[in-house]
Scaffold this motif. Structure first.
Motif, PDB file in Angstrom:
ATOM      1  N   THR A  13      -5.673   6.283   1.270  1.00  0.00           N
ATOM      2  CA  THR A  13      -6.886   5.457   1.345  1.00  0.00           C
ATOM      3  C   THR A  13      -7.719   5.506   0.073  1.00  0.00           C
ATOM      4  O   THR A  13      -8.538   4.623  -0.162  1.00  0.00           O
ATOM      5  CB  THR A  13      -7.751   5.924   2.525  1.00  0.00           C
TER       6      THR A  13
ATOM      7  N   GLU B 126       0.862  -1.165   0.000  1.00  0.00           N
ATOM      8  CA  GLU B 126       0.000   0.000   0.000  1.00  0.00           C
ATOM      9  C   GLU B 126       0.905   1.223   0.000  1.00  0.00           C
ATOM     10  O   GLU B 126       2.113   1.115   0.210  1.00  0.00           O
ATOM     11  CB  GLU B 126      -0.930   0.014   1.216  1.00  0.00           C
TER      12      GLU B 126
ATOM     13  N   LYS C 248      -1.522   6.599   5.561  1.00  0.00           N
ATOM     14  CA  LYS C 248      -1.853   5.667   4.481  1.00  0.00           C
ATOM     15  C   LYS C 248      -2.745   6.350   3.459  1.00  0.00           C
ATOM     16  O   LYS C 248      -3.687   7.068   3.801  1.00  0.00           O
ATOM     17  CB  LYS C 248      -2.555   4.436   5.047  1.00  0.00           C
TER      18      LYS C 248
ATOM     19  N   ASN D 120       2.234   4.523   1.612  1.00  0.00           N
ATOM     20  CA  ASN D 120       2.336   5.242   2.875  1.00  0.00           C
ATOM     21  C   ASN D 120       3.235   6.455   2.693  1.00  0.00           C
ATOM     22  O   ASN D 120       4.217   6.409   1.946  1.00  0.00           O
ATOM     23  CB  ASN D 120       2.908   4.351   3.974  1.00  0.00           C
TER      24      ASN D 120
END
Length: 690
Positions: free
Chosen positions: A663, A649, A661, A651
């Motif tokens: 989103t 993901e 993070k 970050n």
């Protein structure tokens, strides 16, 4: 002769009037952020920071550091050390501190006491302790503007002192002589001290100094010689009850003060200036019943009182005595209790306690109802409209000016009813920042005034809602948009259309046409923020369209001024990372003294907010999710770098070394791309201030 119904077409009892409690954000310790140096390069090279914070002293230090309170300091040294300890520990305390002159005047009136050193025996020291404790209200820190008119406050000594605010702040002790606050609002870390010009004396001290006081008079004679019971004396004479109260007894009379009786005359209207105007047999019989309902056929000192029902001299009519935080109250047939304001006036055949309203028995109330008079349908003759209360209150001066500018002040003088969630003066810069104005004088265009009007309408509810009616749920404002109420264990918060929260600080300030509640932050309707965004550049407006569910960040961007908007107006590519509403709310929780965007309420703090938001903008790069490289540094518009970390993901690592993070990714608008993140990024230039 006056007709009986006409006599009682007015009010029979009266209610107390509460003075508005002003609420303002005080200096409770270190400031949230220190003023930034204008020359940041110089600030960085110097490497030092000046600490401008200060810690308020506690009440004991305050009392012992003021020259004009040296007598009080000496008294504190002589009595139980526990009193000094209480004044030096954490809490919310109000001290009405007698000046040296006040103590000198007291000593001049006392026999056998020429100085405080004459309080030397154990009995004397206990007496001095009672006097000192009578000047302390525990568990409530009252600014002068928060003191309520004609209210009895229970002191640390356990007896009550009555406050009045019609001519400054005054206090009435058991001598019935008022003391005035001459220096108000000396703030300490654990409360407030006000300097007063007279030493207050409780009944226990008066009894100790004058053990035979009034013991040679009957109850009727005592009433006849008591200054603030002169109208009751007249009533007893007209009703023919003086002889009854001269009998053996014993009697306990709960005696309405002259102020209470005078209100009755005022309500009866022209032709009723005294009890001599009760000139027919029906009126006199009714007056007899009213007076008998104030008399109990027992000798009840204050120490003997119990929370129970007491039979009165009015046949088969009882009233209930109720214990409250402020002392004893009497519950009669009306909805307004009578408070005991003075106690234990001793007589040969009983005792007199002074109360602040006339009592009405159930039988009398029923009789009045039979001729169309409701004893509970009684407007307070001293009640003031919301408009007048706002005009009288310094801490609402900005609200007053804003209401005048928008034409809403006169509305709040009309019948209503209305409930106003009144923000105090400290919210000014928050509103100014949204429109880029420096003062209300800058609100000159019809657009600006209309925006201001909508914000104010959002603080007005077109019905009368007291604090006990503020239950969790939505409530519609005069603007037509809802506010969400969250009532958790008595703590009441209001969430506006943006998602920001304001807390109820002081509630239930009564007015003739509704109620005022003081809140700690300005409330914003969603439509106002949307309208303000529409007035910006096309690029910023397009960004705002993506933030309908995250209006906190939209509001923050508007508050940040031109820096961010100028960055977005460039023709170059850009990437922007925007925190969600939840991310901003989490930031507020982590900062001391910051509960809302409204707490960024100085020019220096607005600069801080601008730097935070500039740290989320990267110019000259239009980066989608697939374009990020693990470990790369993105140079922000603020000037500091953001580190990218990829682990399945995306970050972002800011100067707190905590990851934000991504989103939601790849929202394209204009020349750039928007990504939502779950944390507010903080640059080093801001971190040192938070």
């Amino acid at each position: 002769m006056k007709a009986f119904p006409k006599l009682f077409n007015s009010l029979i009892i009266f209610t107390l009037t509460c003075l508005i409690v002003a609420c303002s954000k005080g200096d409770d310790g270190p400031s949230k952020v220190e003023n930034e140096q204008e020359n940041t390069d110089s600030d960085a090279s110097d490497g030092t920071e000046e600490d401008n914070s200060s810690t308020a002293v506690h009440l004991l230090d305050l009392a012992t550091s003021i020259d004009d309170l040296s007598f009080l300091a000496l008294a504190l040294d002589k009595i139980d050390p526990a009193i000094k300890e209480q004044l030096s520990k954490e809490g919310d305390i109000t001290v009405f501190a007698p000046t040296n002159t006040a103590f000198e005047n007291l000593l001049a009136e006392l026999e056998d006491y020429n100085s405080l050193n004459d309080f030397s025996s154990e009995e004397d020291l206990l007496l001095l302790e009672e006097i000192v404790k009578y000047h302390v209200i525990a568990n409530e820190a009252l600014l002068a503007a928060q003191v309520t008119n004609d209210k009895s406050y229970t002191t640390l000594q356990s007896e009550t002192v009555t406050t009045y605010t019609t001519d400054g702040v005054q206090l009435q002790d058991k001598t019935n002589t008022r003391s005035s606050v001459i220096v108000a609002d000396n703030q300490a870390s654990n409360g407030i001290a006000h300097l007063v010009d007279k030493v207050l004396l409780p009944q226990a001290v008066l009894d100790a100094l004058n053990p035979q006081q009034n013991s040679d008079k009957t109850v009727a004679e005592l009433i006849g010689t008591t200054e603030n019971l002169s109208l009751l004396k007249d009533a007893l004479q007209v009703a023919g009850l003086e002889s009854t109260l001269n009998e053996e007894g014993p009697f306990t009379v709960f005696a309405p003060s002259d102020d209470a009786v005078q209100v009755l005359f005022d309500l009866l209207g022209e032709g009723y200036a005294s009890f001599s105007d009760f000139d027919n047999s029906i009126e006199i019989l009714l007056l007899q019943d009213i007076l008998k309902y104030h008399v109990v056929n027992q000798n009840l000192l204050a120490a003997d009182l119990e929370a129970t029902a007491y039979a009165t001299l009015q046949a088969n009519q009882n009233f209930e005595l109720v214990a409250t935080a402020n002392g004893w109250e009497i519950n009669d047939a009306s909805n307004t209790n009578a408070a005991l304001t003075e106690i234990d006036k001793l007589a040969t055949n009983g005792v007199v306690h002074v109360i602040n309203k006339i009592l009405i028995s159930p039988e009398t109330a029923e009789l009045l109802a039979s001729i169309g008079i409701d004893v509970n349908d009684i407007p307070d003759p001293n009640a003031t409209s919301i408009k007048a209360l706002v005009e009288q209150t310094t801490e609402l001066s900005f609200l007053q000016q804003a209401l005048e500018l928008t034409g809403l002040l006169d509305t709040l003088g009309e019948d209503g009813p209305y409930t106003v969630l009144a923000p105090a003066n400290e919210t000014i810069i928050f509103l100014f920042a949204l429109l880029g104005n420096a003062s209300l004088d800058d609100y000159t265009s019809s657009f600006e005034i209309d925006i201001l009007r909508q914000v104010l309408q959002y603080h007005i509810i077109p019905k009368n809602i007291t604090e006990d009616m503020l239950k969790s749920g939505n409530i519609t404002t005069l603007l037509g948009e809802p506010i969400t109420i969250n009532n958790t264990n008595g703590t009441i918060n209001f969430t506006d259309g943006v998602g920001l929260t304001s807390t109820l600080r002081y509630g239930n300030i009564p007015a003739s046409n509704g109620t005022i509640h003081i809140v700690n932050n300005l409330l914003l309707p969603a439509t106002v923020v949307d309208r303000l965004a529409e007035q910006t550049t096309s690029t910023f407006n397009a960004l705002a369209a993506e933030l309908k569910e995250n209006r906190i960040v939209m509001t923050a961007l508007l508050m940040a001024g031109d820096e961010i908007k100028n960055g977005l107006t460039t023709q170059s590519k850009f990437t922007i990372f925007l925190p969600t509403n939840a991310a901003f709310l989490n930031l507020f929780k982590s900062l001391d003294g910051i509960e809302s965007l409204a707490d960024f309420d100085t020019e220096a703090e607005l600069v801080i907010l601008s730097k935070i938001l500039a740290y989320h903008l990267v110019l000259y790069q239009n980066k989608n999710a697939n374009d990020f490289i693990d470990g790369e540094d993105l140079v922000s518009f603020q000037g500091e770098a953001i580190r990218v970390h990829l682990n399945g993901e995306i970050n972002l690592i800011d100067k707190t070394n905590k990851a934000a993070k991504v989103t939601k990714t790849d929202i394209a608008f204009g020349n750039g791309t928007l990504h939502f993140i779950d944390k507010v990024l903080i640059p080093q230039a801001v971190l040192k201030h938070l």
